[in-house]
Design a protein around this motif. Structure first.
Motif, PDB file in Angstrom:
ATOM      1  N   TYR A 142     -17.102   4.900  12.741  1.00 55.35           N
ATOM      2  CA  TYR A 142     -16.325   6.099  13.034  1.00 55.35           C
ATOM      3  C   TYR A 142     -16.741   6.724  14.363  1.00 55.35           C
ATOM      4  CZ  TYR A 142     -15.719   5.443   8.072  1.00 55.35           C
ATOM      5  OH  TYR A 142     -15.465   4.883   6.857  1.00 55.35           O
ATOM      6  N   LEU A 187       0.807  -1.209   0.000  1.00 54.71           N
ATOM      7  CA  LEU A 187       0.000   0.000   0.000  1.00 54.71           C
ATOM      8  C   LEU A 187       0.847   1.268   0.000  1.00 54.71           C
ATOM      9  CD1 LEU A 187      -2.747  -1.213   2.397  1.00 54.71           C
ATOM     10  CD2 LEU A 187      -3.152  -0.251   0.164  1.00 54.71           C
ATOM     11  N   MET A 217      -1.524   7.028   1.359  1.00 53.28           N
ATOM     12  CA  MET A 217      -1.808   6.885   2.785  1.00 53.28           C
ATOM     13  C   MET A 217      -0.515   6.701   3.558  1.00 53.28           C
ATOM     14  SD  MET A 217      -5.227   4.576   2.685  1.00 53.28           S
ATOM     15  CE  MET A 217      -4.840   3.378   1.458  1.00 53.28           C
ATOM     16  N   THR A 218      -0.493   7.245   4.758  1.00 58.38           N
ATOM     17  CA  THR A 218       0.683   7.112   5.614  1.00 58.38           C
ATOM     18  C   THR A 218       0.208   6.738   7.005  1.00 58.38           C
ATOM     19  OG1 THR A 218       0.550   9.422   6.236  1.00 58.38           O
ATOM     20  CG2 THR A 218       1.951   8.887   4.379  1.00 58.38           C
ATOM     21  N   ASP A 219       1.151   6.600   7.914  1.00 63.34           N
ATOM     22  CA  ASP A 219       0.783   6.282   9.295  1.00 63.34           C
ATOM     23  C   ASP A 219      -0.100   7.367   9.895  1.00 63.34           C
ATOM     24  OD1 ASP A 219       3.815   4.602  10.460  1.00 63.34           O
ATOM     25  OD2 ASP A 219       1.982   3.862   9.537  1.00 63.34           O
ATOM     26  N   ARG A 220      -0.004   8.589   9.394  1.00 60.81           N
ATOM     27  CA  ARG A 220      -0.824   9.672   9.933  1.00 60.81           C
ATOM     28  C   ARG A 220      -2.253   9.596   9.397  1.00 60.81           C
ATOM     29  NH1 ARG A 220       2.993   9.716  12.039  1.00 60.81           N
ATOM     30  NH2 ARG A 220       1.602   8.626  13.404  1.00 60.81           N
ATOM     31  N   VAL A 221      -2.390   9.516   8.081  1.00 66.46           N
ATOM     32  CA  VAL A 221      -3.723   9.416   7.488  1.00 66.46           C
ATOM     33  C   VAL A 221      -3.826   8.018   6.909  1.00 66.46           C
ATOM     34  CG1 VAL A 221      -5.319  10.381   5.816  1.00 66.46           C
ATOM     35  CG2 VAL A 221      -3.660  11.848   6.912  1.00 66.46           C
ATOM     36  N   SER A 222      -4.356   7.087   7.700  1.00 64.72           N
ATOM     37  CA  SER A 222      -4.278   5.691   7.277  1.00 64.72           C
ATOM     38  C   SER A 222      -5.500   5.226   6.509  1.00 64.72           C
ATOM     39  CB  SER A 222      -4.066   4.799   8.501  1.00 64.72           C
ATOM     40  OG  SER A 222      -5.018   5.101   9.494  1.00 64.72           O
ATOM     41  N   TRP A 223      -6.510   6.083   6.375  1.00 63.33           N
ATOM     42  CA  TRP A 223      -7.632   5.750   5.513  1.00 63.33           C
ATOM     43  C   TRP A 223      -7.819   6.885   4.535  1.00 63.33           C
ATOM     44  CZ3 TRP A 223     -11.556   3.896   9.737  1.00 63.33           C
ATOM     45  CH2 TRP A 223     -11.354   2.538   9.959  1.00 63.33           C
ATOM     46  N   ASP A 240      -8.537  -1.815  -0.081  1.00 61.89           N
ATOM     47  CA  ASP A 240      -7.892  -1.050   0.970  1.00 61.89           C
ATOM     48  C   ASP A 240      -7.111  -1.924   1.933  1.00 61.89           C
ATOM     49  OD1 ASP A 240      -8.623   0.345   3.985  1.00 61.89           O
ATOM     50  OD2 ASP A 240      -7.664   1.556   2.446  1.00 61.89           O
ATOM     51  N   MET A 241      -7.426  -3.221   1.963  1.00 69.26           N
ATOM     52  CA  MET A 241      -6.801  -4.100   2.948  1.00 69.26           C
ATOM     53  C   MET A 241      -5.333  -4.323   2.650  1.00 69.26           C
ATOM     54  SD  MET A 241      -9.460  -7.128   3.365  1.00 69.26           S
ATOM     55  CE  MET A 241      -8.479  -8.174   4.381  1.00 69.26           C
ATOM     56  N   GLY A 242      -4.583  -4.505   3.709  1.00 62.80           N
ATOM     57  CA  GLY A 242      -3.172  -4.802   3.531  1.00 62.80           C
ATOM     58  C   GLY A 242      -2.933  -6.245   3.154  1.00 62.80           C
ATOM     59  N   PHE A 275      -8.353  12.350  10.583  1.00 63.74           N
ATOM     60  CA  PHE A 275      -6.990  11.982  10.936  1.00 63.74           C
ATOM     61  C   PHE A 275      -6.064  13.179  11.084  1.00 63.74           C
ATOM     62  CE2 PHE A 275      -7.176   7.495  10.728  1.00 63.74           C
ATOM     63  CZ  PHE A 275      -8.122   7.177   9.777  1.00 63.74           C
TER      64      PHE A 275
END
Lengths: 376, 220, 438
Positions: free
Chosen positions: C230, C80, C85-91, C148-150, C383
Motif C-alpha cells: 500500500y 465479483l 466492490m466497485t470500480d471506485r472501491v476495488s478492494w 478476492d481474485m477475478g 479508495f
C-alpha cells in the motif's frame, strides 16, 4: 513372472541373455517350462546362489524404462514447458477423443479452449504464436456464434509514439466521445462501462475535481461551467505496469499501455495504483448486444473480454495502428481532441505541445502521462 | 545446556545475521529502478527519439479517399483541405450573375439570395461585400480588394480571426479528416462555421449522448 | 549369514559401496515414512475423537465453512459483481482481512524471538501454539487472496518459471514469496520438532535454531512487505506515507499476541497442556507495549492529517468526520479508537493486566479494535475519495460476509487440528509405538 530369488521387482527391459529367471547359470533356459521355482532353489549350490544374487543386483541397476524417461537432464524452463505442453496435449486428447456423442465442432471448440487456457503471456510470444492465438480466438467466436470477426495482432510501428491533446475551451460536454468509445471497444453494457469520463466544472474555481460532476444529465454546455475529459493517459512511467504481479499489462514500443486479457489474474492491484482512474474491471461477464459488436478487433484492444479481467482505453489500438484516429477523436464534433505521432516533427500533436500552453494532470506524481490539456 | 552451546551458537548467529544482511543489501541493490535507456520525462524521450525520425509506413490516404481535397501551404504548414467549389450548390455565381454588383443595385431587379442574411459582427464591420467581390462574383475578395478563390476562403476569416487561424494551421483548431498519419487533411472554416451565421455551430446546446445510471448507483 | 547382509569389505561380492550407502539411505527414509504414516494415522485419530464440546465446535466450524463454500460458488459463477466492490472501491472485505491476518501471522514471532534470541524459557511452551496460529492465519491469508481474485483459474500465471513473475518490481510478488516462505518455515520447523518428540527423541538445536532465527526476521519482513504493497502507491495519498509500515508492525504485534493469549487461555482450560501464568503475563507485556506504540503512531497520523489539512487529507476527513454527507465509516472508526484506547489504558496498569479476567477482556477488545482499524479504517478509506474526488461508499454484501466467515472458520479448524495433535504430542500422550505398526 520372476522367481522367488528376487527380493525386489524390476522392469528389467534391458535384459537379454545375461541370466536365466530360474536361477540357472548354465544350460540357458531350455528347461524353464518344466522346472518349478522351489525345485530349482534346492538344486543350486550356495556359491551359485551368491553369484546369481550378484548378477541380479547388478542388473537391477541398469536403467529401466522409468529411469530412462525421468533421469534426463533438462533445465527448469524447458521442463515446465514440456510438462505444460504434455498436460495440454494430454488433456485435450482426453477431452476431445473421449467424447463420442459430441460432434466435431464441439471437439474443436474444447481443443481451442484448452490451448487458450495454457498459452503464455502475449508480450513474450513470437509473431507466429500471436497469429496462432488470434486465429484460435476468431475460430472460437465463429464456432460459438456463427459470426466472423477480424482480429489483428499488429505490432507497434517503428518511429511512432502516440500522444494526445485535449482542448478544454472547445469541449462542450456533449459526450459524443463517450458514446463512440463504448461502441467501438465493445464495452459491457450491463454495467455501463465507460473508459472516458467528462467532468463538468464551475467557472472560476479552477480544476476543482472534488466539486466537479462527471455524471450530469442536462442541456450542455451549461452556463458558467466548463468541461474536460479524462481516460487512461498512457503514462510513460506507468505505475500500473510496475505493480502487476504477472506482467499482464505493459507499455508497448509505440507508447500504448496495453493489457493481455487472457493473462490478467484479476487482482486489481493496477486499479489501486492508477492515479487517473484509467482502468476498469469486469465485475461480471461483459455483454454486448450482437448487432452492436464491433467486428474489427485487435488482440490487445477491443476483442471480447471475459469476467474477472481488467480493461482500459487503448487509444483504440485496432484503429491507431492502422493509421486511423481513435473513436473519441473521430467523434468529437468540436475538434477538441487531437491525436498523433509525437516523434513526427510535422504532426499536429507536436505543434500543440510546442505552441500552446499545455499541462498534464497530477504532474507531481512522476507518471509522465502522454495526454496533455490546453486552452485556446 | 545453554551455557555449553552459547559460544558455538553465537558464532552461528553471527553467520546468519551476516547472510541476512548480505541478502537484504543485494536485494535492495538489484531492485533499483533506473534502467539504462529510460528517460526522466516524456519530453526528453520525444526529443531524443525524434532525432532519427524517418517517417512511418502508415498513411491516412485510405481514410481521406472519398473527399476531394486540395493541398495548401500556409506559413510552414502544408496540408490538404476539402475542395469547396464543387460543394456549393449555386456555384459558379456568374452563371446567373453576369452583371456586376453596382449595375444590380438599381430598382427593378429581382433580389436574389433572400434567404441569406448576415448575422456576423456588427454592421460597421460586415456586410455582403466585405467578403464577396462585387465585380467578379466567382471569387471572394480580401479587405484590400485582392481576389481570393472560393477554395481558399479561410484567407478571409484569417483577416480578423488571426488567433484561430494560427491554431488552425498548426492543427489545434478544427477537425482533422482521415487519420493521424500523414498526409494531414483538415476541415476548413466553412466546413463547420457558416460564414453568414457563424453561431451554428458555436456550438449549439443539446443533451449529452449518454447518461450513466450505474455510476449514479455507486455514488448513493 | 545371508550374503546380502554382510557386504562390507567385499566389494567383489556386492558390486560397489555406493550400493550400500544407497540402501542405508533408503532404509532410513523408509523408516521415517513409516513413522510419518503412523503420525498421520494417530493424528487423524486424535482429531476425530474428543469431548462433546470438541465435536460441537468442529461441527459448528464445518457448517460455517460449508456456508462459505456455497457463497464462494455463487461468486465464482457470477463474478465479483456479487460483492460490494466497485470500480471506485476495488478492494474491500477480503483484502482487509488479508492485511489483518498477515499481521496476526507475523506476531507468532513475538514468542519465537524471546525464546530463542533472548533465551527466555518462559515463552518456550507457547512457541508451538504461536506457530500453529501463524500457519492457520497464513492459510486464511492465502484463501482471502484467492477469494478476492477475478480469475482464480489462472493463478498459475503467477508461478515463477511456468508463468511470468514480475519480481522485483511488483510488491505483490515480494508478498507471494515472503508469505509462502514464512508458511514453509512455520510448517517445517514445528513439524520437525513434533516429529522428533513423537518418536520420543529430542529435537536437534542445530536444525531448528537457525530456522527460528530466520523466522524472526522473516516475520518482520512479511508484514513490512504487505505494508509496502500500500505504501508504494503514489496514487493513494492516504497510504503513501512513511509511517504505514511501522504502524502495521505495531498493530500486528498488539493484535497477534492478544489472540495468542486468548488461545492459550482456552487451551489451559480445555486441555492438559500446562502454561504458566508467567508466560501469559510476559506475552501481555508485549501486547501492552505494542498497543502503546500503536496509539502513539495513531496520534502522529491524526496530527499530520488535521493540523494543516491538504487535499491529501480528504480520505482522513472522510474516515473520521465524513465528507459531503457521506459518513458510513464513522461508527466503525470511532468504536475502534475508543476500544483501542480503552484496551491500552487497561493494559498499562499492572494491577489490571495481571488480573486474567480483565486481561482477556482487554485482549478481546484490542483484537476487535485493530481488526476494524486495519480493515475498514485503512483499506476502504484509501479508495475514498477516488482519484477525481468522487465519493462512492462501500458496503459488503451477504456473499462477501459469508465467504469471509467461511474462511475464518477454515482457519479456526486448521488451528484446532494442529493444536490438538501438537498438544497431545507435547504432553507425552501421543508417541510412536513400533508395535502398533503392522
Amino acid at each position: 513372472m520372476s522367481s522367488n530369488n528376487k527380493k525386489w521387482f524390476s522392469l528389467d527391459l534391458n535384459k537379454k541373455t545375461d541370466s536365466c529367471d530360474c536361477g540357472k547359470t548354465s544350460d540357458g533356459c531350455k528347461s524353464s517350462s518344466n522346472s518349478y521355482p522351489h525345485q530349482s532353489l534346492h538344486q543350486i549350490s550356495d556359491a551359485d546362489f551368491d553369484a546369481a544374487v550378484d548378477t541380479e543386483i547388478a542388473n537391477s541397476y541398469k536403467k529401466d524404462g522409468f529411469e530412462q524417461v525421468f533421469d534426463v537432464k533438462m533445465d527448469r524452463r524447458s521442463a515446465f514447458k514440456k510438462l505444460a505442453a504434455s498436460l495440454a496435449i494430454g488433456a485435450s486428447a482426453v477431452s476431445t477423443s473421449c467424447s463420442f456423442i459430441a460432434g466435431d465442432e464441439s471437439k474443436e471448440k474444447s481443443q481451442i479452449d484448452w490451448e487458450e487456457q495454457f498459452k503464455g503471456n502475449y508480450k513474450l510470444m513470437s509473431d507466429e504464436e500471436k497469429q496462432a492465438t488470434v486465429d484460435r480466438l476468431v475460430r472460437s467466436y465463429q464456432l460459438r456464434t456463427g459470426k466472423n470477426v477480424s482480429m489483428s495482432s499488429k505490432n507497434a510501428e517503428k518511429d511512432v509514439l502516440f500522444g494526445y491533446a485535449f482542448n478544454i475551451s472547445k469541449c462542450q460536454g456533449y459526450m459524443d466521445c463517450v458514446s463512440a468509445c463504448v461502441e467501438e471497444n465493445n464495452q459491457d453494457r450491463n454495467s455501463q462501462m465507460e473508459y472516458i469520463r467528462i467532468h463538468e466544472m464551475k467557472d472560476g474555481k479552477g480544476f476543482n475535481f472534488n466539486e466537479a460532476d462527471d455524471n450530469y444529465y442536462h442541456e450542455v454546455p451549461a452556463e458558467g461551467h466548463f468541461y474536460m475529459g479524462t481516460q487512461c493517459f498512457h503514462c510513460d512511467n506507468p505505475p500500473c505496469v510496475e505493480v502487476c504481479p504477472v506482467s499482464a499489462t505493459w507499455r508497448e514500443d509505440d507508447g500504448l499501455v496495453v493489457i493481455d486479457y487472457d493473462w490478467c489474474v484479476g487482482c486489481r492491484y493496477c486499479m489501486a495504483a492508477c492515479p487517473y482512474d484509467g482502468r476498469r474491471f469486469n465485475w461480471s461477464k461483459p455483454e454486448v448486444p450482437e448487432q452492436e459488436v464491433n467486428k474489427n478487433q485487435h488482440y490487445l484492444g477491443n476483442r471480447m473480454r471475459k469476467k474477472g479481467v481488467m480493461e482500459k482505453c487503448t487509444f483504440c489500438v485496432q484503429r491507431s495502428r492502422a493509421g486511423k484516429n481513435p473513436a473519441c477523436v473521430e467523434a468529437c464534433p468540436t475538434g477538441a481532441r487531437i491525436f498523433g505521432n509525437l516523434l513526427d516533427p510535422n504532426s499536429t500533436i507536436r505543434w500543440v505541445l510546442e505552441n500552446k500552453k499545455v499541462f498534464r494532470l497530477k504532474e507531481d506524481l512522476g507518471t509522465e502521462p502522454k495526454f496533455w490539456y490546453f486552452m485556446d | 545446556m545453554y551455557l555449553k552451546d552459547n559460544k558455538t551458537m553465537r558464532n552461528s548467529y553471527n553467520i546468519i545475521y551476516d547472510l541476512i544482511g548480505i541478502f537484504l543489501f543485494t536485494g535492495i541493490f538489484y531492485s533499483c529502478k533506473h534502467k539504462k535507456d529510460e528517460y526522466h520525462s516524456v519530453t526528453d524521450k520525444i526529443e531524443a527519439e525524434s532525432k532519427n525520425y524517418h517517417g512511418t509506413s502508415i498513411s491516412s490516404d485510405a481514410y481521406i479517399g472519398h473527399i476531394k481535397t486540395i493541398e495548401i501551404t500556409e506559413g510552414e504548414q502544408t496540408f490538404l483541405i476539402p475542395e469547396r467549389k464543387s460543394q456549393i450548390k449555386s456555384y459558379a455565381c456568374t452563371e446567373c450573375h453576369t452583371k456586376s454588383l453596382e449595375k444590380m443595385q438599381s430598382k427593378g431587379f429581382k433580389k436574389a439570395h433572400w434567404n441569406i442574411s448576415i448575422d456576423h459582427a456588427n454592421e460597421n464591420t460586415m456586410n455582403c461585400i466585405t467578403c464577396h467581390d462585387g465585380k467578379n462574383m466567382d471569387n471572394l475578395s480580401s479587405i484590400t480588394r485582392k481576389s481570393i478563390d472560393f477554395n481558399n476562403s479561410y484567407n478571409l476569416c484569417s483577416q480578423c480571426h488571426t488567433k484561430q487561424f494560427e491554431d488552425w494551421k498548426g492543427g489545434a483548431h478544427g477537425k482533422r479528416i482521415g487519420g493521424w498519419a500523414p498526409p494531414r487533411a483538415s476541415m476548413t472554416c466553412v466546413n463547420c462555421h457558416n460564414p453568414h451565421k457563424p453561431h451554428k455551430p458555436h456550438f449549439e446546446s443539446r443533451w449529452p449522448a449518454r447518461y450513466n445510471t450505474q455510476k449514479l448507483k455507486e455514488r448513493e | 549369514m545371508h550374503p546380502l547382509r554382510d557386504c562390507r569389505g567385499k566389494p567383489d561380492l556386492c558390486g560397489n559401496t555406493q550400493n550400500i550407502k544407497l540402501r542405508v539411505i533408503i532404509k532410513v527414509y523408509m523408516r521415517r515414512l513409516k513413522v510419518f504414516r503412523s503420525l498421520v494415522k494417530d493424528s487423524l485419530e486424535t482429531i476425530t475423537h474428543g469431548s462433546k464440546k470438541y465435536h460441537f465446535w468442529m461441527a459448528f466450524l464445518t457448517f460455517i465453512m460449508l456456508v462459505g463454500m456455497y457463497c464462494y460458488s455463487i461468486q465464482l459463477d457470477q463474478g465479483l459483481s456479487v460483492t460490494g466492490m466497485t470500480d471506485r472501491v476495488s478492494w474491500g472485505l477480503y483484502i482487509s482481512n488479508f492485511t489483518f491476518l498477515v499481521g496476526v501471522a507475523a506476531a507468532a514471532v513475538m514468542l519465537v524471538m524471546p525464546t530463542y534470541v533472548l533465551k527466555d524459557v518462559d515463552f518456550k511452551q507457547a512457541v508451538l501454539i504461536g506457530e500453529g496460529i501463524a500457519v492457520a492465519a497464513l492459510f486464511m491469508c492465502l484463501a482471502f487472496v484467492v477469494a478476492d481474485m477475478g480469475g482464480p483459474s489462472v493463478l498459475w500465471h503467477m508461478i515463477p518459471g511456468i508463468g511470468v513473475f514480475n519480481f522485483p518490481n511488483s510488491m505483490l510478488t515480494w508478498d507471494v514469496l515472503v508469505l509462502n516462505g514464512y508458511l514453509f518455515l512455520n510448517l517445517s520447523i514445528p513439524f520437525y520438532i513434533l516429529f522428533r518428540h513423537y518418536q520420543g527423541k529430542k529435537s536437534k538445536k542445530s536444525v531448528y535454531i537457525p530456522g527460528a532465527m530466520i523466522s524472526v526476521f522473516w516475520a518482520v519482513a512479511i508484514h513490512l512487505v504487505t505494508a509496502f504493497l500500500y505504501q508504494g502507491l503514489q496514487a493513494r495519498p492516504f497510504w503513501n506515507n512513511a509511517l504505514l509500515g511501522p504502524r502495521f508492525l505495531a498493530s500486528a504485534f498488539a493484535a497477534g499476541p492478544a489472540l495468542i493469549i486468548l488461545v492459550l487461555a482456552i487451551i489451559r482450560t480445555y486441555t492438559e497442556f500446562t502454561i504458566k501464568d508467567k508466560t501469559i503475563k510476559k506475552i501481555a507485556m508485549v501486547v501492552t507495549i505494542a498497543a502503546q506504540i500503536n496509539l502513539i503512531m495513531l496520534i502522529s497520523e491524526l496530527f499530520k492529517e488535521f493540523y494543516a489539512p491538504t487535499h491529501h487529507s480528504e480520505s482522513a476527513y472522510y474516515l473520521f468526520f465524513g465528507l459531503d454527507g457521506k459518513s458510513a465509516l464513522l461508527p466503525w472508526i470511532w468504536t475502534s479508537i475508543f476500544l483501542n484506547v480503552l484496551a491500552t489504558v487497561i493494559l498499562t496498569f499492572h494491577k489490571l493486566r495481571n488480573n486474567f479476567k480483565i486481561l482477556f477482556f482487554a485482549c478481546i477488545i484490542l483484537f476487535v479494535a485493530i481488526w476494524i482499524e486495519k480493515g475498514f479504517g485503512l483499506i476502504v478509506p484509501g479508495f475514498i475519495p477516488g482519484p477525481y474526488g468522487k465519493i462512492a461508499e462501500y458496503l459488503p454484501t451477504g456473499i462477501e460476509i459469508g465467504v469471509t466467515l467461511g474462511i475464518w472458520a477454515m482457519g479456526a479448524l486448521i488451528f484446532t487440528v494442529l493444536a490438538k495433535t501438537a498438544i497431545k504430542i507435547e504432553t507425552g500422550k501421543l508417541r510412536y509405538k513400533i508395535e502398533s505398526i503392522k
